[in-house]
Design a protein around this motif. Structure first.
Motif, PDB file in Angstrom:
ATOM      1  N   ALA A 235      -9.490  -2.734  -4.426  1.00 51.45           N
ATOM      2  CA  ALA A 235      -9.329  -1.916  -5.577  1.00 51.45           C
ATOM      3  C   ALA A 235      -8.569  -2.523  -6.821  1.00 51.45           C
ATOM      4  CB  ALA A 235      -8.708  -0.687  -4.927  1.00 51.45           C
ATOM      5  N   GLY A 236      -8.113  -3.818  -6.494  1.00 54.29           N
ATOM      6  CA  GLY A 236      -7.292  -4.399  -7.665  1.00 54.29           C
ATOM      7  C   GLY A 236      -5.688  -3.845  -7.273  1.00 54.29           C
ATOM      8  N   ARG A 237      -5.244  -3.102  -6.497  1.00 51.78           N
ATOM      9  CA  ARG A 237      -4.035  -2.737  -6.155  1.00 51.78           C
ATOM     10  C   ARG A 237      -3.144  -3.860  -5.413  1.00 51.78           C
ATOM     11  NH1 ARG A 237      -5.623   2.945  -4.130  1.00 51.78           N
ATOM     12  NH2 ARG A 237      -3.476   3.333  -3.586  1.00 51.78           N
ATOM     13  N   MET A 238      -2.842  -4.861  -5.963  1.00 49.48           N
ATOM     14  CA  MET A 238      -2.321  -6.190  -5.327  1.00 49.48           C
ATOM     15  C   MET A 238      -0.999  -5.594  -4.905  1.00 49.48           C
ATOM     16  SD  MET A 238      -4.685  -8.293  -4.848  1.00 49.48           S
ATOM     17  CE  MET A 238      -3.655  -9.204  -4.019  1.00 49.48           C
ATOM     18  N   GLY A 239      -0.097  -5.237  -5.812  1.00 48.90           N
ATOM     19  CA  GLY A 239       1.197  -4.765  -5.356  1.00 48.90           C
ATOM     20  C   GLY A 239       1.419  -4.151  -4.234  1.00 48.90           C
ATOM     21  N   GLU A 240       0.610  -2.903  -3.942  1.00 47.73           N
ATOM     22  CA  GLU A 240       0.501  -2.153  -2.730  1.00 47.73           C
ATOM     23  C   GLU A 240      -0.028  -3.058  -1.570  1.00 47.73           C
ATOM     24  OE1 GLU A 240      -0.706   2.105  -2.888  1.00 47.73           O
ATOM     25  OE2 GLU A 240      -1.369   1.459  -4.929  1.00 47.73           O
ATOM     26  N   ALA A 241      -1.064  -3.644  -1.763  1.00 49.83           N
ATOM     27  CA  ALA A 241      -1.575  -4.722  -0.473  1.00 49.83           C
ATOM     28  C   ALA A 241      -0.489  -5.482  -0.140  1.00 49.83           C
ATOM     29  CB  ALA A 241      -2.753  -5.342  -1.083  1.00 49.83           C
ATOM     30  N   ILE A 242       0.264  -6.035  -1.093  1.00 52.06           N
ATOM     31  CA  ILE A 242       1.506  -7.258  -0.650  1.00 52.06           C
ATOM     32  C   ILE A 242       2.449  -6.475   0.173  1.00 52.06           C
ATOM     33  CG2 ILE A 242       3.339  -8.550  -1.355  1.00 52.06           C
ATOM     34  CD1 ILE A 242       1.238  -9.491  -3.701  1.00 52.06           C
ATOM     35  N   GLU A 243       2.919  -5.284  -0.489  1.00 55.81           N
ATOM     36  CA  GLU A 243       4.149  -4.489   0.198  1.00 55.81           C
ATOM     37  C   GLU A 243       3.331  -3.702   1.607  1.00 55.81           C
ATOM     38  OE1 GLU A 243       6.489  -0.446  -0.600  1.00 55.81           O
ATOM     39  OE2 GLU A 243       5.265  -0.993  -2.178  1.00 55.81           O
ATOM     40  N   THR A 244       2.221  -3.425   1.577  1.00 54.50           N
ATOM     41  CA  THR A 244       1.610  -2.926   2.930  1.00 54.50           C
ATOM     42  C   THR A 244       1.512  -4.105   3.885  1.00 54.50           C
ATOM     43  OG1 THR A 244       0.600  -1.239   1.789  1.00 54.50           O
ATOM     44  CG2 THR A 244      -0.418  -1.654   4.134  1.00 54.50           C
ATOM     45  N   THR A 245       1.166  -5.149   3.536  1.00 55.99           N
ATOM     46  CA  THR A 245       1.149  -6.560   4.426  1.00 55.99           C
ATOM     47  C   THR A 245       2.397  -6.703   5.209  1.00 55.99           C
ATOM     48  OG1 THR A 245      -0.705  -7.388   3.184  1.00 55.99           O
ATOM     49  CG2 THR A 245       0.503  -8.742   4.540  1.00 55.99           C
ATOM     50  N   GLN A 246       3.492  -6.787   4.281  1.00 60.56           N
ATOM     51  CA  GLN A 246       4.788  -6.945   4.725  1.00 60.56           C
ATOM     52  C   GLN A 246       5.232  -5.870   5.687  1.00 60.56           C
ATOM     53  OE1 GLN A 246       6.396  -7.012   0.503  1.00 60.56           O
ATOM     54  NE2 GLN A 246       6.485  -9.530   0.768  1.00 60.56           N
ATOM     55  N   GLN A 247       4.853  -4.427   5.330  1.00 62.60           N
ATOM     56  CA  GLN A 247       5.543  -3.636   6.293  1.00 62.60           C
ATOM     57  C   GLN A 247       4.739  -3.787   7.638  1.00 62.60           C
ATOM     58  OE1 GLN A 247       4.476  -0.112   4.097  1.00 62.60           O
ATOM     59  NE2 GLN A 247       6.460  -0.107   2.814  1.00 62.60           N
ATOM     60  N   LEU A 248       3.374  -4.085   7.735  1.00 63.75           N
ATOM     61  CA  LEU A 248       2.707  -3.820   8.833  1.00 63.75           C
ATOM     62  C   LEU A 248       2.580  -4.918   9.670  1.00 63.75           C
ATOM     63  CD1 LEU A 248      -0.388  -1.888   7.542  1.00 63.75           C
ATOM     64  CD2 LEU A 248       1.236  -1.079   9.125  1.00 63.75           C
ATOM     65  N   TYR A 249       2.705  -6.319   8.932  1.00 60.67           N
ATOM     66  CA  TYR A 249       2.907  -7.545   9.450  1.00 60.67           C
ATOM     67  C   TYR A 249       4.273  -8.266   9.065  1.00 60.67           C
ATOM     68  CZ  TYR A 249      -1.927  -6.291  10.447  1.00 60.67           C
ATOM     69  OH  TYR A 249      -2.998  -5.660  10.838  1.00 60.67           O
ATOM     70  N   PRO A 250       5.196  -7.918   9.604  1.00 58.60           N
ATOM     71  CA  PRO A 250       6.426  -8.535   8.801  1.00 58.60           C
ATOM     72  C   PRO A 250       6.783 -10.164   9.218  1.00 58.60           C
ATOM     73  CG  PRO A 250       6.940  -6.502  10.265  1.00 58.60           C
ATOM     74  CD  PRO A 250       5.563  -6.811  10.442  1.00 58.60           C
ATOM     75  N   GLY A 251       7.031 -10.672   8.314  1.00 62.29           N
ATOM     76  CA  GLY A 251       7.260 -12.182   8.447  1.00 62.29           C
ATOM     77  C   GLY A 251       5.859 -12.896   7.964  1.00 62.29           C
ATOM     78  N   LEU A 252       4.515 -12.334   7.978  1.00 61.63           N
ATOM     79  CA  LEU A 252       3.616 -13.262   7.628  1.00 61.63           C
ATOM     80  C   LEU A 252       3.609 -13.894   6.404  1.00 61.63           C
ATOM     81  CD1 LEU A 252       0.600 -13.986   8.466  1.00 61.63           C
ATOM     82  CD2 LEU A 252      -0.116 -11.569   7.488  1.00 61.63           C
ATOM     83  N   LEU A 253       3.609 -13.016   5.147  1.00 64.18           N
ATOM     84  CA  LEU A 253       3.969 -13.614   3.994  1.00 64.18           C
ATOM     85  C   LEU A 253       4.834 -14.844   3.718  1.00 64.18           C
ATOM     86  CD1 LEU A 253       2.462 -10.793   1.776  1.00 64.18           C
ATOM     87  CD2 LEU A 253       1.086 -12.466   2.912  1.00 64.18           C
TER      88      LEU A 253
END
Length: 623
Positions: free
Chosen positions: A305-323
């Motif tokens: 959907a182009g909502r990259m900021g939310e995607a990055i934040e959600t990834t950091q919340q659900l998969y801590p340390g991955l990024l």
């Protein structure tokens, strides 16, 4: 006006020429011409000296005395027939039969004597016009078809699947002429490049008496014979051979394997409901926890959907340390986020600070959102625009930036205008180093954004100051909407009333956020370079993202393809694979591996001169 009109016409003509499809590529889609070029003309070097060439090396005429067979002369095409054609066809029109019509049309391998008509020597095949005989590597011909003369069109078709050849006359198939063409090259010849083309056949024509003239059509124009219909027959034969290939599956192992391939594909791409239903009906187990699949699905939807900021934040919340463990991946995501900010789709520029069109226009309010960064609007008589710390024509002034003209309503800038209203600066986007855009300096003037090459200037020097004023042809920082309400710039839609898309959705505050984000992105790039060394991939990503700012209308610019939603898919796939890998699961589904392996097998078949690979198209089975 005449010059402008002429330029537009030329530009339009060039555009239409580029859009014309290449008929040879359509006829032989399996051929990779970078590796095996198609014959497109007669060779100016691989011919006997009694042969002359004209009409872009497509027309052949005889220049000898033509007393006897020792005066025969031939010419080969510029390239051999690629095996991946499957079926290859060319036609020769007889412009003039000359004195005696001693003409031969056919095939020959590289190295065959050119002082002969095709068919007389080993690895040479021909159909001759004076007697209608076919010659197969021998000076003695066999009765084959009718004679041909001035005005006739003779076609030669090579079937690389069953190693046969037939001819046509004026669009009529004359039947098989040869059934013993050279077989595929040996493994040794594949390994040794110097010999790999020796058994490949070249289109060949030979002439022997004065006045003989012929012209070839290698597929650049429509053929007289319907070769495409013949190709369809072999396409269907190959398809049926594949579909009817016998498979013994008495124990059900093949079925189980196929079901597992389908199941893992559904899980990999986050199709939760379908995966569960398929699992229940086939008895397949799902290795990944269903909640994790739903998490990945949620992240994928945000990216697409182009909502990259939310995607990055959600990834950091659900998969801590991955990024944090995959900084190059994080950098790629942030580069995409910058692109989405320019596009006006990222949450950072379309968040709560920018109200929905309905709430804005419905109320008619011109107040800024309390959550929005303060914006200062200068009037037209204020200090002319200069970068921080400069005035007037200072050397630090960015190239192309113009100030206000006098008068309460005059305005020269159509897009962004740089102004200074107090002492606090939000900084500059730092220099894009030598690896990026050759130290391009982005400046803006009345006609939009322009990229100015300068090895000694910073890309964003002077572009970003504490305030940026958006104008749209009315008074500074405002525009009149359809209801005659005066709206602040941060209240504007992505599209202006005229329908033209605007940078960051046309929002003043969003532009500030985007520029600040770009500065941080440049800093991250430099940090990664210091800590992990130079990365061509990161350099290219950053260069491409920043290049969007060089154009007043990035959507219709040479780099505008980046704003196409389809460009989100590779980013989505990379993030999804990284999440799966962090969970100890395969980062690529078996189905995609099978497809990749099949594709490579097709390439190997082509290199091994197995002609049927031309008609075994994976797309026939993937919908």
């Amino acid at each position: 006006m005449a010059a402008t009109s002429g330029f537009s016409s030329t530009e339009s003509l060039n555009s239409s020429i580029q859009e014309i499809p290449d008929p040879l590529k359509q006829l032989y889609p399996a051929v990779n011409e970078e590796e095996t070029p198609l014959p497109r003309a007669w060779s100016s070097k691989d011919k006997y000296n009694f042969i002359g060439l004209t009409q872009n090396n497509l027309r052949v005429h005889y220049k000898g005395v033509g007393k006897n067979h020792k005066d025969a002369a031939s010419v080969r095409a510029s390239h051999p027939i690629p095996p991946s054609c499957g079926i290859y066809y060319f036609e020769v029109r007889i412009i003039s039969k000359g004195r005696d019509g001693y003409m031969g049309i056919g095939l020959s391998a590289q190295g065959v004597n050119m002082n002969r008509l095709p068919g007389w020597d080993k690895q040479s095949y021909g159909y001759h016009g004076d007697d209608g005989h076919s010659f197969c590597s021998s000076g003695t011909g066999q009765p084959y078809g009718p004679t041909f003369t001035t005005g006739d069109v003779i076609g030669c078709c090579v079937n690389l699947i069953d190693n046969s050849c037939f001819y046509t006359k004026n669009g009529i198939n004359l039947g098989l002429a040869f059934t013993d063409l050279p077989q595929k090259i040996t493994g040794k010849e594949i390994i040794r490049p110097s010999t790999k083309n020796k058994s490949n056949l070249y289109p060949t024509v030979g002439l022997q008496t004065p006045g003989e003239v012929v012209e070839a059509n290698f597929g650049q124009t429509p053929f007289v014979f319907d070769i495409e219909d013949y190709m369809k027959e072999w396409h269907m034969k190959t398809k049926l051979t594949i579909e009817r290939f016998p498979v013994s599956d008495k124990k059900g192992e093949w079925q189980t394997a196929l079901q597992q391939i389908v199941s893992t594909y559904l899980v990999h791409h986050g199709y939760c409901g379908t995966a569960e239903a398929f699992s229940r009906s086939t008895g397949q187990s799902i290795e990944e926890d269903m909640s994790s699949i739903k998490h990945r699905q949620r992240i994928q939807k945000l990216v697409l959907a182009g909502r990259m900021g939310e995607a990055i934040e959600t990834t950091q919340q659900l998969y801590p340390g991955l990024l944090e463990r995959n900084l190059n991946l994080l950098f790629m995501l942030k580069c995409r986020q910058f692109i989405e900010m320019v596009n006006g789709t990222d949450t950072e520029v379309r968040g709560p600070a920018i109200r929905s069109p309905k709430s804005r226009h419905g109320s008619g309010s011109n107040r800024s959102s309390p959550n929005m960064s303060p914006v200062h609007h200068t009037n037209s008589n204020s200090q002319k625009n200069t970068p921080i710390g400069s005035r007037g024509n200072s050397p630090n002034r960015p190239i192309g930036v113009k100030g206000h003209s006098s008068g309460s309503s005059s305005q020269t800038s159509q897009n962004l205008q740089v102004s200074q209203t107090n002492n606090q600066s939000v900084g500059d986007l730092k220099t894009i180093s030598e690896e990026h855009m050759n130290h391009a300096n982005i400046a803006m003037n009345g006609s939009g954004c322009h990229m100015i090459q300068d090895d000694d200037v910073e890309m964003m020097d002077g572009l970003v100051t504490e305030t940026k004023t958006f104008t749209n042809g009315n008074s500074e920082g405002t525009y009149m909407n359809g209801n005659n309400h005066t709206c602040k710039s941060e209240e504007m839609d992505v599209d202006t009333p005229s329908g033209k898309r605007q940078l960051c959705g046309g929002s003043q505050a969003a532009i500030e956020k985007m520029l600040l984000f770009g500065r941080d992105l440049q800093s991250m790039s430099q940090r990664l370079k210091r800590e992990y060394g130079k990365s061509e991939s990161n350099n290219k990503s950053l260069q491409n993202a920043f290049s969007l700012l060089a154009y007043s209308d990035p959507w219709n610019s040479p780099v505008g393809y980046q704003l196409d939603p389809v460009q989100r898919e590779p980013v989505c796939a990379a993030l999804n694979s990284a999440i799966l890998e962090s969970q100890g699961l395969p980062k690529q589904p078996p189905l995609e591996l099978v497809i990749a392996q099949s594709t490579e097998c097709m390439k190997l078949m082509s290199k091994a001169k197995i002609g049927s690979c031309a008609f075994a198209n994976l797309n026939d089975y993937l919908h």
